[in-house]
Motif scaffolding. Structure first.
Motif, short mmCIF file in Angstrom:
data_model
loop_
_atom_site.label_atom_id
_atom_site.label_comp_id
_atom_site.label_asym_id
_atom_site.label_seq_id
_atom_site.Cartn_x
_atom_site.Cartn_y
_atom_site.Cartn_z
N GLU A 13 -7.29 15.66 9.32
CA GLU A 13 -8.48 16.08 10.03
C GLU A 13 -8.19 17.49 10.55
O GLU A 13 -7.03 17.83 10.77
CB GLU A 13 -8.79 15.13 11.18
CG GLU A 13 -9.49 13.87 10.67
CD GLU A 13 -9.35 12.71 11.64
OE1 GLU A 13 -9.32 12.93 12.86
OE2 GLU A 13 -9.25 11.57 11.14
N PRO A 22 -7.93 15.78 -7.18
CA PRO A 22 -8.26 14.58 -7.94
C PRO A 22 -7.25 14.31 -9.04
O PRO A 22 -6.86 13.18 -9.27
CB PRO A 22 -9.63 14.87 -8.53
CG PRO A 22 -10.01 16.22 -8.11
CD PRO A 22 -9.06 16.68 -7.07
N TYR A 81 -4.20 12.82 -7.42
CA TYR A 81 -4.47 11.45 -7.01
C TYR A 81 -4.47 10.52 -8.22
O TYR A 81 -3.90 9.43 -8.21
CB TYR A 81 -5.81 11.40 -6.29
CG TYR A 81 -6.22 10.02 -5.85
CD1 TYR A 81 -5.52 9.35 -4.85
CD2 TYR A 81 -7.30 9.39 -6.43
CE1 TYR A 81 -5.89 8.09 -4.45
CE2 TYR A 81 -7.69 8.12 -6.03
CZ TYR A 81 -6.98 7.48 -5.04
OH TYR A 81 -7.35 6.22 -4.66
N HIS A 82 -5.11 11.00 -9.26
CA HIS A 82 -5.22 10.21 -10.47
C HIS A 82 -3.85 9.86 -11.05
O HIS A 82 -3.62 8.75 -11.50
CB HIS A 82 -6.05 10.97 -11.50
CG HIS A 82 -6.55 10.11 -12.60
ND1 HIS A 82 -7.71 9.39 -12.48
CD2 HIS A 82 -6.04 9.80 -13.80
CE1 HIS A 82 -7.90 8.68 -13.59
NE2 HIS A 82 -6.89 8.92 -14.42
N PHE A 106 -11.78 17.93 -1.66
CA PHE A 106 -12.83 17.62 -2.61
C PHE A 106 -13.30 18.83 -3.40
O PHE A 106 -14.03 18.69 -4.37
CB PHE A 106 -14.03 17.00 -1.89
CG PHE A 106 -13.84 15.54 -1.61
CD1 PHE A 106 -13.96 14.61 -2.63
CD2 PHE A 106 -13.53 15.10 -0.34
CE1 PHE A 106 -13.79 13.27 -2.39
CE2 PHE A 106 -13.35 13.75 -0.09
CZ PHE A 106 -13.49 12.83 -1.11
N VAL A 122 -3.85 4.57 -1.42
CA VAL A 122 -4.89 5.16 -0.60
C VAL A 122 -4.67 6.66 -0.47
O VAL A 122 -3.55 7.15 -0.57
CB VAL A 122 -4.98 4.53 0.82
CG1 VAL A 122 -5.03 3.03 0.75
CG2 VAL A 122 -3.85 5.01 1.69
N LEU A 123 -5.76 7.35 -0.29
CA LEU A 123 -5.72 8.79 -0.16
C LEU A 123 -5.92 9.13 1.31
O LEU A 123 -6.93 8.77 1.90
CB LEU A 123 -6.86 9.38 -1.00
CG LEU A 123 -7.01 10.88 -1.03
CD1 LEU A 123 -5.77 11.52 -1.65
CD2 LEU A 123 -8.24 11.27 -1.82
N GLN A 128 -1.77 -0.95 -3.81
CA GLN A 128 -2.98 -0.19 -3.56
C GLN A 128 -2.59 1.24 -3.22
O GLN A 128 -1.63 1.46 -2.47
CB GLN A 128 -3.73 -0.84 -2.40
CG GLN A 128 -5.14 -0.35 -2.24
CD GLN A 128 -5.66 -0.65 -0.84
OE1 GLN A 128 -6.58 -0.03 -0.38
NE2 GLN A 128 -5.04 -1.60 -0.17
N MET A 157 -6.18 12.11 4.10
CA MET A 157 -6.32 13.56 4.29
C MET A 157 -6.17 13.90 5.76
O MET A 157 -6.21 13.02 6.61
CB MET A 157 -7.70 14.00 3.81
CG MET A 157 -7.89 13.80 2.33
SD MET A 157 -9.62 13.90 1.84
CE MET A 157 -9.99 12.18 1.58
N LEU A 211 -2.38 7.06 -9.11
CA LEU A 211 -3.10 5.84 -9.46
C LEU A 211 -2.56 5.26 -10.76
O LEU A 211 -2.27 4.07 -10.85
CB LEU A 211 -4.58 6.21 -9.64
CG LEU A 211 -5.61 5.34 -8.98
CD1 LEU A 211 -5.25 5.07 -7.53
CD2 LEU A 211 -6.98 6.01 -9.07
N ASP A 218 -10.75 17.40 4.33
CA ASP A 218 -11.41 16.76 3.21
C ASP A 218 -12.25 17.70 2.36
O ASP A 218 -12.31 17.56 1.14
CB ASP A 218 -12.23 15.54 3.67
CG ASP A 218 -13.18 15.89 4.79
OD1 ASP A 218 -13.14 17.04 5.25
OD2 ASP A 218 -13.97 15.03 5.19
N VAL A 221 0.85 -1.19 0.00
CA VAL A 221 0.00 0.00 0.00
C VAL A 221 0.89 1.24 0.00
O VAL A 221 1.85 1.31 0.75
CB VAL A 221 -0.90 0.05 1.25
CG1 VAL A 221 -1.78 1.29 1.22
CG2 VAL A 221 -1.74 -1.20 1.36
#
Lengths: 337, 337
Positions: free
Chosen positions: A112, A89, A92-93, A83, A107-108, A105, A110, A96, A79, A70
Motif C-alpha cells: 500500500e 503478470p 506472477y504467472h 497492474f 497469493v499476490l 495456493q 502488493m 503460478l 497496485d 500458501v
DNA sequence: CATACCGGTGAGAGCGCTTCCAGTACGGAG
DNA sequence: CTCCGTACTGGAAGCGCTCTCACCGGTATG
C-alpha cells in the motif's frame, strides 16, 4: 454440497468417523492420501465424506502441521503500478505455473502507498504464508531484514544482502549488449533513461550502459532517471531539450521506451533514422508500436518459476543446489534500432 | 525481531505469559485489545512480547475464532485477462480501500484456464477466507451454487440468482444513453460490438442498444459478439466488411472500442465524421487515442467498495440494508462521437 | 509351538489460541 | 465488622486436526 439442515457448523473429522464407523485417525489417513488403509475402509470413509460434504478445516490442520499451503508473490509496489506494467503478470504467472498441481495456493501481495519494509516482514512472519517470492524490491532493507528471519524467501533480482537466495538477470551484460547495438547501428550521442536508482536492476543497467559507452570511447555521462512507469518515459522530452543532437537512446524498460519513442517522434525526429531506440523487457506493447521496438528479453515468468523451484527446495527443508542464479538476456532486433 | 538463538519454534502465548509472570489468558487479553487488564500488567506483557518477538499464531487463533481475517476478490477470469483489462485493478483497488485500517487481508484470486465454478466454491468453502467479492462472473452457475452455501459473498454485476447480494451498474440504461447519443450525432446505421454474451452485463448492454434503436425507428439487429478483450475488438473488421455503410458503433467496452477504432481508421473511414464510436468503462486508454473516445463511466472501484461494505455487514452477522444496489453510468463526450 | 513381523486400526496427546467461569483482593456501604 | 460490588486474574476446556504409539489378528519364520 449436501449440508445437514440446521447444522450451522461444518462437519468435522469426528462426524465423518462416526458415520463411517471408524476412528478419527483413519479418516485422517484417507483424507491425506490413504497410506495403509484397507480398500473397503477407504471406500466407506469416502462415502461418509461425500454424504456430509466434509472439508478439512485448514486452521486446525495447519495448527499441527505448521504449514498453511500458501505462498506469496510479494511485490513491494502499489497496485496501480503492478497492474500497469506487464512485467508483473508475467512474474506472477511463472510462480503460478511452478506450483500447478501441487495444491499450494499462490497469493499476490502488493504494497500500500507508504508501506515500510517492516510491514512486509511482519506479513511474512505472521504465519499467513509458508514462504514467499519477492519481486521488484527497492533497496536492500527488505532482504536484510529477512536474512535474519527463518522465513523461506527467494528474491527475483539482486537482493543486495548476503545469504539470501535469488534469481537475477545479468543486467549489466544486457545493458552492454543493448548499448553496443546502438553504437553498431551508428549512434554516437547516446543517452539512457534509467529505472528508479534505488533498484539494483536499474543501477546495473546504467552501469552496463556506461561500460559499453566508455569501451567505445563515447561519452557515458548522459542519463536521466525514470521510474519504470509509462509516464516516467516522459523524461525523454527533457533529455531532447538538453541534448538536441541525441541520436541513440537506451531505455531501461519498454513501458518507458514506448512513451519516449512517442515523444521523440512528436518532436519531429524519425525513429530509427534520426534517433535509434532500444528498450528492455520485450513487452508486448513494444511489438505493436511504430516502429516496433528493439529490446532485450527479460523472461519474468521463467525467473519466478526458477525462484519458485528454489522456494520449494527451501520449503522441503533443503538447500537449493544453486541459490544464486544468473540468467541471460537476448537482444531482439526490431525496427527502432 | 529478536529471536532466541537456537529456538527454532516461534514463541507462544505460554512463553510470553511465563516471562511476564501472568497467565495465558491475560496475555491473550492484552494482545486482543486490553479489556480489563491493569495498566501495569499490560506494560509487563507488552515488554515480554517485544523481548520475545512474539506473533500470535494465526492458525491457532482462527481455529477458535472461526475467522481467518482474509477476504478474497474472486475474478473467474484467467490472469492474462485480469492483468490486461484496466477494469480489474480498479475493482481490486476499491475492495482494498474499503478494508484499509481494518487489518483484514484482501487477496486476489483468479481462475486457471479450464476452471469450473465448483473449484471457486470449493475454495470459498475450504476455510481459507471469511468471505468474498466476486467480479466478472460468467453465467449464473457460481451464484446459484453459492446461494445455498453459508458463505458471505457479494457479487459485482447481476448474479442472476435470487438471494445473493450484489452491486450492479444499470447497463441497460447506460447502453440506451450511449446509443441515443450516437443517434443524436446523426448516426443511423449503427451496430454494436457486445461483450461475451454469457455475461449479464454484455446482454444488458445489447438490450439497451436494441431498445434505443427500436425506439428511434432504426434497425436494432446489427451486432457481433466480442470478448471484452482488446483483440476481440478485431471483429470490427468483419462488421465493416458486412456493413460497409456503417456510420455508428457502440462498443461494449473501451478495450474493444480502441481496437475497433484503429480498424475503422485503417480501413479509411474517419472518426467521428464517417463513423461515430461510443465505448464503455471510461478506461484511461480511451483518453489517449486519437480521437479520444466518447464513453460511458463504469466506476469499478466504487462498485467494489460498495460491495465490500455489504460484505462487512454480512461478516458482522447482519443483513445489508440494501442488498441489491443499482448504480448509474454517465456519458463522457470526447472526440469519437 | 513360540516368536517375529506386518497390514490395518484406534486411543490419546497435543498444536496455540480464546473464552467462560470461578476465583481473589480491595474499597465502600450497611 | 460483615457484605457486596468492582476490577482484575488464573484455570481449564476445547476448537479440529495430525501423528505417535500401542494393539490386534493373521501369516511367515526359526
Amino acid at each position: 454440497m449436501a449440508r445437514i439442515e440446521g447444522a450451522h457448523s461444518a462437519p468435522t473429522l469426528e462426524d465423518v468417523a462416526r458415520i463411517a464407523g471408524v476412528s478419527r485417525a483413519t479418516v485422517s489417513r484417507v483424507v491425506n492420501g490413504g497410506t495403509l488403509v484397507a480398500a473397503k475402509t477407504t471406500e466407506a470413509v469416502r462415502e461418509a465424506i461425500n454424504e456430509l460434504g466434509y472439508h478439512p478445516n485448514k486452521a486446525a490442520r495447519s495448527l499441527v502441521t505448521r504449514r498453511t499451503g500458501v505462498i506469496a508473490v510479494i511485490v513491494p509496489e502499489t497496485d496501480d503500478r503492478v497492474f500497469s506494467d506487464p512485467y508483473f503478470p508475467q512474474a506472477y504467472h511463472g510462480a503460478l505455473q511452478a506450483f500447478i498441481g501441487s495444491d499450494v495456493q499462490v497469493v499476490l501481495a502488493m504494497a500500500e502507498p507508504g508501506d515500510s519494509p517492516s510491514r512486509m516482514v511482519r506479513y511474512l512472519e505472521s504465519g499467513h504464508v509458508d514462504g514467499a517470492i519477492i519481486v521488484s524490491h527497492h533497496g536492500p532493507a527488505l532482504a536484510q531484514a529477512l536474512a535474519h528471519s527463518w522465513q523461506p524467501v527467494v528474491f527475483v533480482g539482486d537482493p543486495e544482502a548476503p545469504g539470501v537466495c535469488y534469481v537475477d538477470l545479468d543486467n549489466v551484460e544486457a545493458a552492454r549488449v543493448a548499448t553496443r547495438h546502438l553504437i553498431e547501428r551508428g549512434a554516437r550521442r547516446i543517452a539512457t533513461i534509467t529505472g528508479p536508482l534505488d533498484m539494483a536492476s536499474a543501477r546495473a543497467r546504467l552501469l552496463g550502459f556506461q561500460e559499453a559507452m566508455t569501451e567505445a570511447g563515447l561519452d557515458p555521462s548522459t542519463y536521466v532517471e525514470g521510474g519504470y512507469t509509462s509516464e516516467s518515459g516522459g523524461v525523454a522530452a527533457q533529455l531532447l531539450a538538453d541534448h538536441p543532437d541525441l541520436d541513440g537512446l537506451f531505455v531501461a524498460n519498454d513501458l518507458m521506451a514506448v512513451t519516449a519513442m512517442n515523444i521523440v517522434q512528436a518532436l519531429g525526429r524519425r525513429v530509427p533514422e534520426d534517433v535509434r531506440i532500444v528498450g528492455f523487457d520485450d513487452a508486448a506493447i513494444g511489438q505493436h508500436c511504430t516502429p516496433p521496438l528493439t529490446t532485450m528479453t527479460n523472461p519474468a515468468a521463467e525467473h519466478t518459476r526458477e525462484a519458485a523451484e528454489m522456494l520449494m527446495e527451501l520449503l522441503a527443508g533443503g538447500t537449493p543446489a544453486n541459490p544464486r542464479m544468473l540468467a541471460h538476456s537476448r537482444l531482439v532486433v526490431r525496427g527502432s534500432a
